[in-house]
Write a protein that holds these residues in place. Sequence first.
Motif, PDB file in Angstrom:
ATOM      1  N   LYS A  79      37.689  40.652  29.568  1.00  0.00           N
ATOM      2  CA  LYS A  79      38.264  40.532  30.892  1.00  0.00           C
ATOM      3  C   LYS A  79      38.413  39.061  31.237  1.00  0.00           C
ATOM      4  O   LYS A  79      37.735  38.217  30.679  1.00  0.00           O
ATOM      5  CB  LYS A  79      37.340  41.204  31.920  1.00  0.00           C
ATOM      6  CG  LYS A  79      37.154  42.680  31.724  1.00  0.00           C
ATOM      7  CD  LYS A  79      36.049  43.240  32.591  1.00  0.00           C
ATOM      8  CE  LYS A  79      36.292  42.985  34.055  1.00  0.00           C
ATOM      9  NZ  LYS A  79      35.303  43.625  34.932  1.00  0.00           N
ATOM     10  N   ASN A  80      39.274  38.791  32.170  1.00  0.00           N
ATOM     11  CA  ASN A  80      39.375  37.444  32.708  1.00  0.00           C
ATOM     12  C   ASN A  80      38.255  37.246  33.719  1.00  0.00           C
ATOM     13  O   ASN A  80      37.824  38.207  34.362  1.00  0.00           O
ATOM     14  CB  ASN A  80      40.726  37.227  33.387  1.00  0.00           C
ATOM     15  CG  ASN A  80      41.854  37.140  32.380  1.00  0.00           C
ATOM     16  OD1 ASN A  80      41.690  36.550  31.324  1.00  0.00           O
ATOM     17  ND2 ASN A  80      42.986  37.735  32.703  1.00  0.00           N
ATOM     18  N   GLU A 100      36.365  36.953  36.982  1.00  0.00           N
ATOM     19  CA  GLU A 100      36.762  37.485  38.280  1.00  0.00           C
ATOM     20  C   GLU A 100      35.847  37.051  39.415  1.00  0.00           C
ATOM     21  O   GLU A 100      36.249  37.086  40.568  1.00  0.00           O
ATOM     22  CB  GLU A 100      36.775  39.018  38.227  1.00  0.00           C
ATOM     23  CG  GLU A 100      37.779  39.588  37.265  1.00  0.00           C
ATOM     24  CD  GLU A 100      37.667  41.102  37.147  1.00  0.00           C
ATOM     25  OE1 GLU A 100      36.711  41.688  37.688  1.00  0.00           O
ATOM     26  OE2 GLU A 100      38.533  41.685  36.499  1.00  0.00           O
ATOM     27  N   CYS A 101      34.608  36.689  39.117  1.00  0.00           N
ATOM     28  CA  CYS A 101      33.654  36.360  40.173  1.00  0.00           C
ATOM     29  C   CYS A 101      33.785  34.895  40.560  1.00  0.00           C
ATOM     30  O   CYS A 101      34.117  34.040  39.741  1.00  0.00           O
ATOM     31  CB  CYS A 101      32.234  36.671  39.718  1.00  0.00           C
ATOM     32  SG  CYS A 101      31.963  38.447  39.559  1.00  0.00           S
ATOM     33  N   LYS A 131      36.195  30.367  39.065  1.00  0.00           N
ATOM     34  CA  LYS A 131      35.896  31.747  38.669  1.00  0.00           C
ATOM     35  C   LYS A 131      34.987  31.729  37.453  1.00  0.00           C
ATOM     36  O   LYS A 131      35.059  30.845  36.614  1.00  0.00           O
ATOM     37  CB  LYS A 131      37.189  32.502  38.364  1.00  0.00           C
ATOM     38  CG  LYS A 131      37.996  32.798  39.588  1.00  0.00           C
ATOM     39  CD  LYS A 131      39.162  33.698  39.265  1.00  0.00           C
ATOM     40  CE  LYS A 131      39.924  34.034  40.533  1.00  0.00           C
ATOM     41  NZ  LYS A 131      41.025  34.942  40.255  1.00  0.00           N
ATOM     42  N   CYS A 143      31.383  37.898  35.831  1.00  0.00           N
ATOM     43  CA  CYS A 143      30.470  38.593  36.738  1.00  0.00           C
ATOM     44  C   CYS A 143      29.179  38.938  36.000  1.00  0.00           C
ATOM     45  O   CYS A 143      29.094  38.817  34.775  1.00  0.00           O
ATOM     46  CB  CYS A 143      31.132  39.874  37.258  1.00  0.00           C
ATOM     47  SG  CYS A 143      32.617  39.547  38.221  1.00  0.00           S
TER      48      CYS A 143
END
Length: 140
Positions: A14-15, A17-18, A29, A32
């Motif tokens: 995933k890229n 995101e958090c 970012k 997570c």
Amino acid sequence: MLMLKLAFLQFSPKNPECIDNAGFDIVRKRCCAHYRTIGLRCFPCIGSFGIECMQKCPEGFYGVQCAEVCSCTKCNKTTGDCFNKTMTSTEEPHRNSESQIISILSGVGLVLGAVVIIILFLFSYVMNRKLKIKNGLYQE
């Protein structure tokens, strides 16, 4: 089913995101919790959990984000393979103590057999030499 799940998650990064507020009005970012950063992408924790997968699974759990329950007392945190013979299900461990004992005894038996053969060969050689000396067939 778990292996399929592991393979799917492992190859589905995933890229980030958090949001990570680093201070000084810098916002970036990051991955997570329960994901680790590998090459600017986020991969799920396997055998661990937490931010950047820093914590190992607690005893009795393994797999993706420690979501799987071990079928034995101690297991590999990544695969769930059992380390000992104390089982809580009908599965057998990969290598139990009985097979280890059989392997050790087989090895010892082979070594002892080789030693006995060498001793018999030497005994036969010495006896044959003594017989030749006694009969006058052996010259020194």
